[in-house]
Design an enzyme around this catalytic site. Structure first.
Site, short mmCIF file in Angstrom:
data_model
loop_
_atom_site.label_atom_id
_atom_site.label_comp_id
_atom_site.label_asym_id
_atom_site.label_seq_id
_atom_site.Cartn_x
_atom_site.Cartn_y
_atom_site.Cartn_z
N HIS A 1 4.73 11.41 -3.19
CA HIS A 1 4.91 10.71 -2.61
C HIS A 1 6.24 9.46 -2.56
O HIS A 1 6.33 8.71 -2.05
CB HIS A 1 3.95 8.86 -4.10
N ASP A 58 13.07 5.77 0.21
CA ASP A 58 11.67 5.36 0.00
C ASP A 58 11.02 6.64 0.46
O ASP A 58 10.49 7.13 1.53
CB ASP A 58 11.43 3.90 0.54
P1 ADQ Z 1 6.15 1.91 -4.52
O1 ADQ Z 1 7.46 2.51 -5.13
O2 ADQ Z 1 4.96 1.29 -5.61
O3 ADQ Z 1 5.14 3.30 -4.33
P2 ADQ Z 1 5.26 0.58 -2.41
O4 ADQ Z 1 4.85 1.51 -0.79
O5 ADQ Z 1 6.06 0.18 -1.71
O6 ADQ Z 1 5.80 1.72 -3.23
O7 ADQ Z 1 3.76 0.05 -2.67
C1 ADQ Z 1 3.66 -1.19 -3.70
C2 ADQ Z 1 2.60 -1.73 -3.11
O8 ADQ Z 1 2.57 -2.22 -4.25
C3 ADQ Z 1 1.75 -2.52 -1.87
O9 ADQ Z 1 0.87 -2.11 -1.58
C4 ADQ Z 1 2.30 -3.37 -2.24
O10 ADQ Z 1 1.74 -5.10 -1.92
C5 ADQ Z 1 2.20 -3.74 -3.66
N1 ADQ Z 1 3.46 -4.30 -4.62
C6 ADQ Z 1 4.60 -4.35 -4.70
N2 ADQ Z 1 5.51 -5.09 -5.04
C7 ADQ Z 1 4.53 -6.18 -5.34
C8 ADQ Z 1 4.86 -7.40 -6.40
N3 ADQ Z 1 6.20 -7.49 -6.99
N4 ADQ Z 1 4.04 -8.12 -6.28
C9 ADQ Z 1 2.55 -7.24 -6.23
N5 ADQ Z 1 1.99 -6.35 -5.65
C10 ADQ Z 1 3.58 -5.63 -5.03
C11 ADQ Z 1 4.96 4.68 -3.99
C12 ADQ Z 1 6.46 5.13 -3.07
C13 ADQ Z 1 6.34 4.66 -2.50
C14 ADQ Z 1 5.25 5.20 -1.23
C15 ADQ Z 1 4.13 4.54 -2.09
C16 ADQ Z 1 2.60 5.20 -1.35
O11 ADQ Z 1 7.68 4.76 -3.75
O12 ADQ Z 1 7.33 4.76 -0.64
O13 ADQ Z 1 4.64 3.91 -0.01
O14 ADQ Z 1 4.37 5.29 -3.46
O15 ADQ Z 1 3.03 6.12 -1.34
#
Ligand code: ADQ
Length: 463
Positions: free
Chosen positions: A155, A363
């Site tokens: 990921h 990311d």
């Molecule tokens: P993350 O680093 O956790 O995931 P991200 O892709 O931004 O990052 O996903 C986070 C999820 O959690 C999103 O659905 C978002 O809405 C939710 N989220 C984030 N911050 C939040 C907050 N403050 N409150 C509530 N919900 C929140 C890892 C990798 C990413 C990759 C994902 C999926 O780091 O690059 O996109 O996995 O593969």
């Protein structure tokens, strides 16, 4: 169709649904409606790490969880996974805290996952392993005699050979990745960097279009970007506008333009530079003073890792400094909260925001970029400001693309987004929306499982 067995560090068991901030749980939740087994850590600390999973059926899912001992939690999770692999794979070698004992615990915990999984397996199951915590799992399963097809999806980003070399067991980890039948990456750049490592460490050149063969074992490698359930999120956002949270936000913003950031509180997300850029926006473009509100939702994460504690202190300080410098008695420019917010409220907040700020230093993908676009009102859409170092930038080229290391560039993008005319906003939004309807959570899962189902001797070629 064969059953899919998912293995990931954490499992979205029913007891912690609701407000949650894990990318994987969000992406996969709706897709395996027809049944699957999902094994992972319960999130609980026990006297000893156990090898017998606790099974909790929920709808068509069977969730299987194991607990970790305090020592394994510290060495495997806080230590090797999040103080070595996470910073390294996010291009932050200066933050690495390598310790051989942590690496041993990492291997050990992976063997425990394997032992817990074996009694639950059927011979036809397709095993899908997720993310950097579990790189050695495929090898551990093979050592226990498992013959099933096993795939791995990363990921987070991958790094080029010159950087991967910083990791003391670099070659060992690379070889472990090559024991899988399928290895998937979020973006072509990550695949490219992985190929660079294959060449640099193992002297293997990957010909695109054919599997790589390491020690006689073919491995299919591909970029398979993750997505969201775009149309469902769009509906949720529209509906959320009728909810209490959206009304409260709307009332409090008092007609000002809203800019939003939604991230885990993580140093890879580029938050200090984003805060700095916002401060500069108010200095360099005073026409926005009193007219803009920036809401940053930054859910606290990995609080046992020192670097995350340091980051929180830095953001607390920056937020105080920016507000102290710019606030008026009736206007607080930066609202910074460190709690997770429910998905439904977030969807509504995104729709209300004229600008979405997604500016990570690195990311894997960044699902927030996709959620922001999905949530927009097609008749009056907002503008996405997106880091070129998010995997999402490979696809979402109609966003305003910035280099997150240059706060002035972020400032200028904020300004450009705030003054962008409606016809340009619509044109960009329509193209972005179409793209995120094509690459969704469902297509991601289908593509990965198709690759995993395809036999190693012919079948679908997915390189
Ligand atoms: P993350 O680093 O956790 O995931 P991200 O892709 O931004 O990052 O996903 C986070 C999820 O959690 C999103 O659905 C978002 O809405 C939710 N989220 C984030 N911050 C939040 C907050 N403050 N409150 C509530 N919900 C929140 C890892 C990798 C990413 C990759 C994902 C999926 O780091 O690059 O996109 O996995 O593969």
């Amino acid at each position: 169709m064969a059953r899919v067995v998912i293995v990931s560090n954490r499992v979205p068991v029913p007891s912690f649904r609701g407000a949650r901030a894990g990318g994987l749980t969000v992406a996969l939740h709706d897709v395996f409606k027809n049944g699957a087994l999902w094994l992972g850590w319960s999130g609980e600390i026990a006297a000893e790490t156990n090898t017998k999973a606790k099974i909790e059926p929920s709808g068509k899912f069977d969730f299987a969880t194991i607990d970790l001992s305090e020592d394994d939690y510290k060495r495997f999770y806080v230590g090797f996974a999040n103080s070595v692999l996470w910073p390294l794979l996010h291009f932050q070698p200066g933050l690495l805290e390598f310790d051989r004992e942590d690496f041993e615990a990492y291997l050990d915990v992976n063997r425990t996952y394997a032992k817990a999984l074996v009694p639950l397996l059927k011979p036809t199951d397709l095993i899908w392993v997720h993310d950097y915590h579990l790189i050695p799992l495929g090898m551990a399963l093979r050592a226990l005699g498992v013959k099933n097809r096993i795939g791995f999806f990363l990921h987070v980003p991958f790094v080029p050979a010159s950087l991967f070399a910083v990791l003391p067991p670099a070659e060992a980890l690379l070889r472990m990745l090559c024991t899988y039948d399928v290895v998937g990456f979020q973006a072509h750049q990550h695949l490219h960097d992985f190929e660079d490592c294959l060449l640099g460490f193992l002297n293997v050149a990957h010909q695109r279009g054919s599997p790589i063969v390491i020690d006689g074992h073919p491995v299919h490698v591909a970029a398979m970007p993750i997505g969201i359930d775009t149309r469902a999120f769009a509906r949720q956002a529209k509906k959320a506008m009728q909810g209490r949270a959206a009304h409260r936000l709307d009332e409090s913003v008092q007609g000002r333009a809203l800019m939003i950031g939604v991230d885990r509180l993580d140093y890879s997300k580029g938050l200090p530079n984003r805060f700095e850029a916002f401060g500069r926006l108010l200095d360099r473009f005073p026409e926005h003073r009193l007219k803009v509100t920036y809401l940053q939702v930054a859910a606290r994460s990995r609080e046992d890792v020192t670097e995350y504690q340091r980051l929180k202190r830095e953001l607390d300080r920056l937020a105080g400094e920016i507000n102290g410098r710019h606030a008026e008695f009736d206007w607080v420019p930066l609202r910074y909260m460190t709690r997770a917010v429910t998905r439904s409220s977030l969807a509504g907040f995104h729709r209300q925001a004229r600008v979405g700020l997604v500016t990570p230093l690195r990311d894997g993908m960044n699902l927030v970029a996709k959620e922001y676009i999905a949530a927009q009102d097609p008749e009056d859409p907002g503008v996405l400001v997106l880091s070129r170092f998010a995997g999402a930038a490979e696809e979402m080229t109609e966003a305003i693309i910035i280099n997150p290391h240059d706060p002035d560039e972020i400032t200028e993008a904020m300004h450009q987004a705030l003054i962008m005319p409606l016809d340009e906003r619509k044109a960009r939004y329509e193209k972005l929306f179409e793209k995120i309807c094509q690459t969704t959570a469902a297509t991601y899962c289908r593509d990965f499982i198709a690759a995993l189902s395809a036999g190693s001797n012919g079948g679908n070629q997915i390189t």
